[in-house]
Design a protein around this motif. Structure first.
Motif, PDB file in Angstrom:
ATOM      1  N   TYR A  57      25.291  74.720  26.640  1.00 49.31           N
ATOM      2  CA  TYR A  57      24.957  73.626  25.725  1.00 49.31           C
ATOM      3  C   TYR A  57      25.066  74.122  24.290  1.00 49.31           C
ATOM      4  CZ  TYR A  57      23.035  71.211  29.806  1.00 49.31           C
ATOM      5  OH  TYR A  57      22.874  70.597  31.032  1.00 49.31           O
ATOM      6  N   LEU A  58      25.800  73.386  23.466  1.00 48.86           N
ATOM      7  CA  LEU A  58      25.920  73.668  22.040  1.00 48.86           C
ATOM      8  C   LEU A  58      25.081  72.632  21.296  1.00 48.86           C
ATOM      9  CD1 LEU A  58      27.420  75.714  20.285  1.00 48.86           C
ATOM     10  CD2 LEU A  58      29.266  74.054  20.053  1.00 48.86           C
ATOM     11  N   ILE A  59      24.076  73.085  20.552  1.00 49.12           N
ATOM     12  CA  ILE A  59      23.007  72.204  20.093  1.00 49.12           C
ATOM     13  C   ILE A  59      22.875  72.224  18.578  1.00 49.12           C
ATOM     14  CG2 ILE A  59      20.536  71.719  20.278  1.00 49.12           C
ATOM     15  CD1 ILE A  59      20.615  73.288  22.961  1.00 49.12           C
ATOM     16  N   VAL A  87      22.586  65.989  15.077  1.00 50.31           N
ATOM     17  CA  VAL A  87      21.840  65.706  16.304  1.00 50.31           C
ATOM     18  C   VAL A  87      22.710  65.925  17.536  1.00 50.31           C
ATOM     19  CG1 VAL A  87      20.363  64.004  15.175  1.00 50.31           C
ATOM     20  CG2 VAL A  87      22.478  63.253  16.302  1.00 50.31           C
ATOM     21  N   ARG A  88      23.943  66.301  17.325  1.00 50.71           N
ATOM     22  CA  ARG A  88      24.900  66.339  18.426  1.00 50.71           C
ATOM     23  C   ARG A  88      24.615  67.484  19.395  1.00 50.71           C
ATOM     24  NH1 ARG A  88      31.250  64.981  17.444  1.00 50.71           N
ATOM     25  NH2 ARG A  88      31.728  64.304  19.559  1.00 50.71           N
ATOM     26  N   VAL A  89      24.770  67.193  20.699  1.00 46.12           N
ATOM     27  CA  VAL A  89      24.638  68.184  21.759  1.00 46.12           C
ATOM     28  C   VAL A  89      25.879  68.071  22.648  1.00 46.12           C
ATOM     29  CG1 VAL A  89      23.250  69.036  23.680  1.00 46.12           C
ATOM     30  CG2 VAL A  89      22.129  67.973  21.704  1.00 46.12           C
ATOM     31  N   LEU A 105      20.006  65.196  20.094  1.00 44.16           N
ATOM     32  CA  LEU A 105      18.660  65.598  19.698  1.00 44.16           C
ATOM     33  C   LEU A 105      17.891  64.405  19.135  1.00 44.16           C
ATOM     34  CD1 LEU A 105      19.467  68.941  17.843  1.00 44.16           C
ATOM     35  CD2 LEU A 105      18.025  68.748  19.883  1.00 44.16           C
ATOM     36  N   PRO A 106      16.591  64.324  19.366  1.00 46.37           N
ATOM     37  CA  PRO A 106      15.805  63.241  18.767  1.00 46.37           C
ATOM     38  C   PRO A 106      15.798  63.290  17.244  1.00 46.37           C
ATOM     39  CG  PRO A 106      14.600  64.273  20.563  1.00 46.37           C
ATOM     40  CD  PRO A 106      15.794  65.131  20.287  1.00 46.37           C
ATOM     41  N   GLY A 145      18.485  64.217  32.009  1.00 43.51           N
ATOM     42  CA  GLY A 145      19.370  64.010  30.876  1.00 43.51           C
ATOM     43  C   GLY A 145      18.688  63.440  29.650  1.00 43.51           C
ATOM     44  N   ILE A 146      17.412  63.764  29.424  1.00 41.92           N
ATOM     45  CA  ILE A 146      16.670  63.201  28.296  1.00 41.92           C
ATOM     46  C   ILE A 146      15.942  64.306  27.541  1.00 41.92           C
ATOM     47  CG2 ILE A 146      16.354  60.959  29.402  1.00 41.92           C
ATOM     48  CD1 ILE A 146      13.479  61.810  30.040  1.00 41.92           C
ATOM     49  N   TRP A 147      15.663  64.026  26.266  1.00 38.01           N
ATOM     50  CA  TRP A 147      14.846  64.893  25.423  1.00 38.01           C
ATOM     51  C   TRP A 147      13.434  64.332  25.323  1.00 38.01           C
ATOM     52  CZ3 TRP A 147      16.491  69.491  23.349  1.00 38.01           C
ATOM     53  CH2 TRP A 147      17.877  69.724  23.351  1.00 38.01           C
TER      54      TRP A 147
END
Length: 259
Positions: A57-59, A87-89, A105-106, A145-147
């Motif tokens: 994962y690139l966060i 915010v991209r993941v 990201l939130p 699949g959620i933050w």
């Protein structure tokens, strides 16, 4: 077929091509095929990469290069950087050689830390859209699949490093900012994944920002970084997160009874 020489004059290592489209070189770097896989927007400075369940994962990170004025301000350490956090993941499967966007990201982050622990991804600290440090934490569950929001750290920080060992997620050093007051930190915090609580850890011997950290044989290692005075550090810090074993004192002996 003869192997082409390496830039150093030695024969290049042979190629190995397992099932799939990735090509690996022994003792050399190789790139994924550009026609089938490229990073979105070709960026991600200050992003964090985390491996979990055979995927990477690139966060977060910065969506574009900083203006020259902002980069100069950052070099002065005055906390006034107007970065463009993302915010991209993006999730990448090395076995399938495919990548895709997942739940963002939130909140946007750059210069944060991210680690995998107990089947989840923990993202904490960093610099937000205001250009100042944050203390918040977000937790990603790959199965759903959620933050979800996590408990805040005790201190705002960015430019720190993070690592997980023994069910604890560590936030190490970094730069604290409150308004335009900025300083490098020697503070270390640990998040207990089981209890959901941040706890204080003995501070390092010196403040560090931009350090690297990892674990080996249950110990935590911190390398390099920059001190509050702006000096580049070559010292290596080692920390044992194992709680010390308390030695129980034997019960006091009773005085002999008189006949």
């Amino acid at each position: 077929m003869a192997m082409p020489p390496s830039p150093h004059g030695h024969p290049a290592p042979p190629l190995m091509q397992p099932s799939g489209s990735l090509i690996f070189k022994l003792s050399a770097w190789s790139l994924c095929r550009a026609e089938t896989l490229t990073l979105p927007l070709g960026r991600w400075m200050w992003a964090e990469a985390v491996a979990l369940d055979k995927e990477i994962y690139l966060i977060g990170g910065e969506a574009s290069q900083l203006p020259a004025a902002a980069a100069h301000a950052d070099s002065q350490g005055d906390g006034s950087v107007a970065a463009e956090p993302s915010v991209r993941v993006w999730r990448f499967s090395p076995e399938a050689n495919v990548g895709c966007d997942v739940a963002p990201l939130p909140r946007a982050r750059t210069r944060h830390a991210a680690v995998a622990c107990a089947g989840r991804i923990f993202v904490f600290g960093g610099m937000g859209e205001s250009g100042l440090g944050v203390a918040s934490m977000d937790i990603f569950d790959p199965l759903r699949g959620i933050w979800e929001p996590g408990p805040r750290m005790h201190s705002v920080r960015y430019g720190h490093c993070g690592v997980a060992v023994g069910g604890l997620v560590f936030a190490i050093g970094g730069r604290r900012s409150a308004g335009y007051c900025v300083d490098e930190a020697d503070m270390v915090e640990a998040f207990n994944v089981e209890t959901g609580v941040w706890q204080s850890v003995p501070p390092m011997h010196s403040s560090r920002v931009g350090a690297a950290c990892t674990t080996f044989n249950g110990l935590l290692y911190v390398f390099g970084g920059r001190s509050y005075a702006g000096n580049r550090l070559s010292a290596l810090g080692v920390y044992d997160p194992t709680p010390p074993v308390r030695q129980e004192a034997p019960p006091p002996s009773s005085p002999p009874r008189r006949p």
